[in-house]
Design a protein around this motif. Structure first.
Motif, short mmCIF file in Angstrom:
data_model
loop_
_atom_site.label_atom_id
_atom_site.label_comp_id
_atom_site.label_asym_id
_atom_site.label_seq_id
_atom_site.Cartn_x
_atom_site.Cartn_y
_atom_site.Cartn_z
N ALA A 150 22.47 -5.04 27.03
CA ALA A 150 21.24 -5.27 27.78
C ALA A 150 21.10 -4.18 28.85
N PHE A 151 19.89 -4.00 29.36
CA PHE A 151 19.64 -2.85 30.25
C PHE A 151 20.43 -2.95 31.55
N LYS A 152 20.93 -4.12 31.90
CA LYS A 152 21.66 -4.25 33.17
C LYS A 152 22.90 -3.37 33.21
N ASP A 153 23.40 -2.97 32.02
CA ASP A 153 24.54 -2.05 31.98
C ASP A 153 24.23 -0.71 32.67
N GLY A 182 23.20 -15.80 32.30
CA GLY A 182 23.40 -15.07 31.05
C GLY A 182 23.80 -13.62 31.22
N ASP A 183 22.81 -12.71 31.26
CA ASP A 183 23.08 -11.28 31.16
C ASP A 183 23.82 -10.64 32.33
N THR A 184 23.46 -11.02 33.55
CA THR A 184 24.02 -10.32 34.70
C THR A 184 25.54 -10.48 34.75
N VAL A 212 6.83 -3.45 31.18
CA VAL A 212 8.18 -3.83 31.59
C VAL A 212 8.35 -5.35 31.62
N PRO A 213 9.21 -5.89 30.75
CA PRO A 213 9.53 -7.32 30.82
C PRO A 213 10.17 -7.61 32.18
N THR A 214 9.57 -8.54 32.92
CA THR A 214 9.91 -8.63 34.35
C THR A 214 10.29 -10.03 34.77
N GLY A 215 11.33 -10.12 35.60
CA GLY A 215 11.72 -11.38 36.22
C GLY A 215 11.74 -11.21 37.72
N ASN A 216 12.79 -10.54 38.19
CA ASN A 216 12.95 -10.35 39.64
C ASN A 216 12.28 -9.08 40.17
N PHE A 217 11.47 -8.41 39.35
CA PHE A 217 10.71 -7.23 39.76
C PHE A 217 11.62 -6.04 40.10
N GLY A 218 12.88 -6.07 39.59
CA GLY A 218 13.76 -4.95 39.90
C GLY A 218 13.48 -3.74 39.02
N ASP A 219 13.45 -3.99 37.72
CA ASP A 219 13.28 -2.92 36.76
C ASP A 219 11.93 -2.22 36.95
N ILE A 220 10.89 -2.99 37.10
CA ILE A 220 9.56 -2.37 37.22
C ILE A 220 9.39 -1.70 38.58
N PRO A 273 15.29 -16.25 28.57
CA PRO A 273 15.91 -16.86 29.76
C PRO A 273 16.22 -15.87 30.88
N SER A 274 16.37 -14.59 30.57
CA SER A 274 16.71 -13.63 31.63
C SER A 274 15.51 -13.35 32.54
N MET A 275 14.36 -13.90 32.19
CA MET A 275 13.18 -13.76 33.06
C MET A 275 12.71 -15.11 33.60
N ASP A 276 13.58 -16.13 33.49
CA ASP A 276 13.22 -17.45 34.02
C ASP A 276 13.50 -17.51 35.52
N PRO A 320 13.49 -11.34 22.46
CA PRO A 320 12.29 -11.99 23.01
C PRO A 320 11.75 -11.33 24.29
N HIS A 321 12.63 -10.76 25.11
CA HIS A 321 12.15 -10.11 26.34
C HIS A 321 11.33 -8.87 26.01
N THR A 322 11.88 -8.07 25.10
CA THR A 322 11.17 -6.86 24.69
C THR A 322 9.84 -7.22 24.00
N GLY A 361 12.82 -1.74 26.24
CA GLY A 361 13.57 -2.65 25.36
C GLY A 361 14.79 -3.12 26.13
N THR A 362 14.72 -4.32 26.70
CA THR A 362 15.72 -4.71 27.69
C THR A 362 16.97 -5.35 27.10
N ALA A 363 16.92 -5.84 25.86
CA ALA A 363 18.13 -6.45 25.28
C ALA A 363 18.14 -6.29 23.76
N HIS A 364 19.33 -6.38 23.21
CA HIS A 364 19.52 -6.34 21.76
C HIS A 364 19.21 -7.74 21.21
C1 LIG Z 1 17.40 -9.14 33.81
C2 LIG Z 1 16.56 -9.00 32.59
C3 LIG Z 1 15.16 -8.82 32.66
C4 LIG Z 1 14.38 -8.85 33.96
O1 LIG Z 1 14.68 -7.78 34.81
P1 LIG Z 1 14.20 -7.81 36.34
O2 LIG Z 1 14.78 -6.59 36.97
O3 LIG Z 1 14.75 -9.08 36.92
O4 LIG Z 1 12.72 -7.80 36.33
C5 LIG Z 1 14.46 -8.65 31.46
N1 LIG Z 1 15.10 -8.68 30.28
C6 LIG Z 1 16.42 -8.85 30.17
C7 LIG Z 1 17.05 -8.88 28.81
C8 LIG Z 1 17.21 -9.02 31.31
O5 LIG Z 1 18.54 -9.19 31.21
#
Ligand SMILES: *Cc1c(COP(=O)(O)O)cnc(C)c1O
Length: 469
Positions: A110-113, A142-144, A252-260, A306-309, A385-387, A409-412
């Protein structure tokens, strides 16, 4: 480079201190005092550089004064050397002028790497120099968690404790955490839900006396270094597609607005970005702001992504700070209102300013599955699903067909088999080679009751490479 708080009351810090800081003492988030700005010629000259060299050029101004160039280069070469694809972040074309930037070739898929592989190495470098040790306590749904553990597993000066809700994370996600062994790695399954885990982490930051003087470090996306690392791949993608001579858009698939937010910074640093699309799932606080100027907390929904919940987007404060002319007092006021359950709107001009760059869409589970199925039929590509949410939003919100659209593309997809199955795609999901024996590996994990004192006692018992603090 100096860093200031979005609420204006905390001391300014240098890079080293901001790396170790987490939240500012006034409750705000740290941002660079002055953003570096590159000329078009300078950016153009980076075309064709390997990822780690581009990373060096983009991030160098942020660490100046704290990390010498030779050391920073070495750290970056190691960091991006662990990715399994030689291009690190390859682009894959889906449609005419539409691309997925594959950010899932790191150790945990996942992109968090991208950020956490760097954060672990930076922490260890800085701590070694200072002769200090730290403890990381983080909560994950999950991912973090796995990305943080993978990022810190070789750190000599870091002990890491990751809390996850017992029996409430997927088996792949759990095994990605519990099969990594090291005397500094501790997985704790809490007999509670994700919110319980998060509350314990918050309480531990608020009162760190159980650590007997050792410092606690945050690895969630409020940590500036994570945002910084994510700026690089916006430059990388744009350079592949004719930038900076040509402008590019991102969804950008977004949850906590970090990536975007990293994309927003890339643009302010001189990269021509035409449009940034905030793609959310049903947890759509950001979409409600972007479409109707309402920032109001609602209840949490469990979704297939779930990573954007999330209910609240922690990094959104960093954008608000800029929208309010970097007036810390104004942000402190807004956040106070919000905390009291109010929610807020911003003044019309500020909202209009945000809308010049940002568009948004909320995508529900049914649409997510439809998109996975549709893209698979059209191209044979299987999206996670996020992508897929990013793709759907890109197609709905796109302003110009002439401008390349890049979906992050944030996760496999192998990490989220439920969604792929619900989408009715009959393709067998296979783990990549480095994880192919994941289901046979031994696991190590401690189950603890939903009790702060028990968790803190465990941390202080094991916080010094398995020995008491
Ligand atoms: C963490 C995560 C996101 C959301 O990223 P934010 O920086 O919180 O917006 C989207 N997709 C995946 C797969 C993630 O792990």
């Amino acid at each position: 480079m100096r860093y200031i708080s979005t609420r204006g009351q905390a001391p300014a810090l240098n890079f080293e201190d901001v790396l170790l800081a987490g939240l500012a003492t006034d409750g705000g988030l740290y941002v660079p005092e002055n953003l570096p700005r590159f000329t078009q010629e300078e950016i153009a000259s980076w075309a064709g550089l390997p990822y780690h060299e581009l990373a060096f050029r983009v991030m160098r101004p942020f660490v100046t004064g704290s990390i010498p160039d030779v050391d920073f280069k070495k750290i970056l070469e190691e960091t991006y050397g662990v990715f399994s694809h030689n291009a690190v972040a390859p682009l894959r074309q889906l449609n005419g002028n539409e691309w997925v930037l594959e950010l899932f070739h790191g150790p945990t898929l996942a992109f968090k790497d991208f950020a956490l592989q760097l954060l672990g190495r930076l922490l260890d470098y800085v701590l070694e120099k200072r002769g200090e040790r730290v403890v990381i306590v983080g909560a994950t749904s999950g991912d973090t968690g796995s990305a943080a553990i993978e990022g810190c597993k070789h750190c000599e000066n870091v002990d890491i404790f990751i809390l996850h809700p017992h029996n409430r994370v997927s088996e792949v996600q759990r095994r990605q955490m519990t099969t990594i062994f090291g005397e500094n790695i501790h997985n704790i399954a809490i007999e509670g839900n994700f919110d319980d885990c998060q509350e314990m982490v918050k309480a531990s930051f608020a009162d760190q006396s159980f650590l007997k003087g050792t410092r606690l470090v945050a690895v969630n996306s409020i940590n500036w270094a994570r945002i910084m690392a994510q700026i690089v791949y916006y430059f990388h993608a744009a350079l592949q597609l004719g930038g900076p001579a040509r402008s590019v858009s991102f969804s950008v698939p977004t949850g906590n607005f970090g990536d975007i937010f990293a994309g927003y910074l890339a643009r302010n640093m001189g990269l021509p970005i035409n449009q940034l699309i905030v793609a959310t799932n049903r947890n759509d606080i950001l979409h409600r702001f972007m479409s109707g100027n309402q920032y109001v907390k609602e209840t949490l929904h469990a979704t297939l992504s779930p990573s954007m919940d999330i209910m609240v987007s922690s990094n959104f404060e960093r954008l608000l700070f800029d929208l309010h002319g970097r007036n810390g007092a104004a942000i402190a006021g807004l956040m106070d209102t919000f905390k009291q359950g109010g929610g807020f709107s911003v003044e019309q001009e500020r909202w209009t300013e945000a809308r010049k760059l940002f568009d948004s869409l909320a995508v529900d589970d049914a649409q997510t599955c439809e998109t996975i199925a549709e893209v698979y039929e059209q191209t044979g590509e299987l999206l996670d699903p996020h992508t897929a949410i990013g793709v759907k939003a890109a197609r709905e919100c796109r302003r110009s067909l002439d401008i390349p659209m890049v979906i992050l593309g944030t996760a496999h997809p192998v990490k989220f088999p439920d969604a792929v199955e619900k989408a009715g795609v009959g393709k067998a999901l296979e783990l990549p080679a480095h994880l192919s024996d994941l289901f046979e590996r031994d696991e190590r994990c401690t189950v603890l009751p939903n009790d702060l004192k028990a968790v803190q006692a465990f941390v202080s018992q094991h916080g010094n490479r398995g020995k008491p603090l």
